[in-house]
Design a protein around this motif. Structure first.
Motif: not given
Length: 288
Positions: A156-162, A116-119
């Motif tokens: 971890g050390d990074a941002d991700f958007v859904l 349904p969704a992913f980063y």
């Protein structure tokens, strides 16, 4: 096994209703389902939402639906070759959800895989994740609808958007080969977005250039198995419905003059060949 072949493109798209969402395969004008798009156009269907890498050009592909105001909303990544698209968007006639190209591909793939969704890292720190990207303008040029902010999470050390996946009502794809059961093989650049759209659509309709008997396709060469495909229509290569256009035809100008070599370059050319040279001398090089 079910024979999924239908008599014509018109029959294949007859239940695409007004307001339906369509995933449409192809990259630029390569591998687009020309016959199916024309059939939707001929049926008079309107109020469509399209999911496609681009939206055709002014007089071809999805551009013919756009031209007549049949598309109300589109999810796309590249729209720079269509002047009518730009006009409608800026005039407030068309809603546009611009999406990074890799993200769009994954939204379709994930939809077909039941995710349904992913980063993703694509778009973090921009209006893609923070919101505010214009989606629709008013007639006076002010923003009527803008994109909402999306969830951002740190791994971890990074941002991700859904990003949410896509599962449109219908998918229209173009394949090089297909059999009665809907197993499809794509050719070269037509692999872009066609397999992903085929997976994502709730009802997938495939036009195929070469229709073969079940068992003729090598299973290892099948790009999309028939489980994802509900209808197949044969559109042989060379027929009007399979016409393939070039998006931007460019040819090189013929060489009418002998190239002039700068005399100052001759010593360098000669030294690389291991021979002395002087202005006015001809240096001949041969491949080993």
């Amino acid at each position: 096994m079910i024979n999924k072949v239908v008599a014509s493109a018109a029959v294949a798209v007859k239940d695409i209703h007004h307001g339906a969402s369509l995933a449409v395969g192809g990259f630029g004008l390569c591998g687009i389902p020309v016959a199916l798009i024309q059939a939707v156009y001929d049926a008079g269907t309107a109020g469509l939402e399209t999911v496609s890498n681009n939206c055709g050009v002014d007089d071809w592909g999805l551009g013919i639906l756009l031209r007549d105001g049949r598309i109300r909303r589109t999810v796309s990544s590249y729209v720079g070759e269509n002047k009518e698209f730009a006009r409608q968007f800026l005039a407030g006639e068309l809603e546009v959800e611009l999406t990074p190209q890799g993200t769009l591909a994954e939204k379709l793939r994930a939809g077909g895989a039941g995710i349904p969704a992913f980063y993703t890292a694509a778009g973090v720190g921009t209006q893609v994740s923070e919101g505010g990207l214009p989606r629709r303008y008013d007639a006076d040029g002010t923003v009527a609808i803008s994109s909402p902010p999306k969830e951002v999470r740190r791994f971890g050390d990074a941002d991700f958007v859904l990003e949410e996946s896509l599962t449109p009502d219908f998918a229209l794809v173009h394949a090089w080969k297909g059999d009665w059961h809907g197993n499809l093989v794509f050719h070269a650049t037509a692999m872009n977005f066609n397999p992903l759209c085929a997976m994502a659509g709730k009802i997938t309709i495939a036009e195929v250039e070469e229709l073969v008997e079940p068992g003729e396709l090598d299973p290892e060469h099948v790009h999309v198995p028939g489980i994802f495909v509900q209808r197949v229509v044969h559109v042989p290569a060379g027929t009007p419905g399979s016409q393939k256009r070039i998006e931007k035809r460019t040819v090189s100008e013929p060489i009418t003059e002998t190239p002039v070599v700068d005399p100052q370059m001759l010593p360098n050319l000669a030294s690389s060949a291991g021979a002395p040279s002087h202005p006015g001398h001809v240096v001949e090089t041969k491949e080993a």
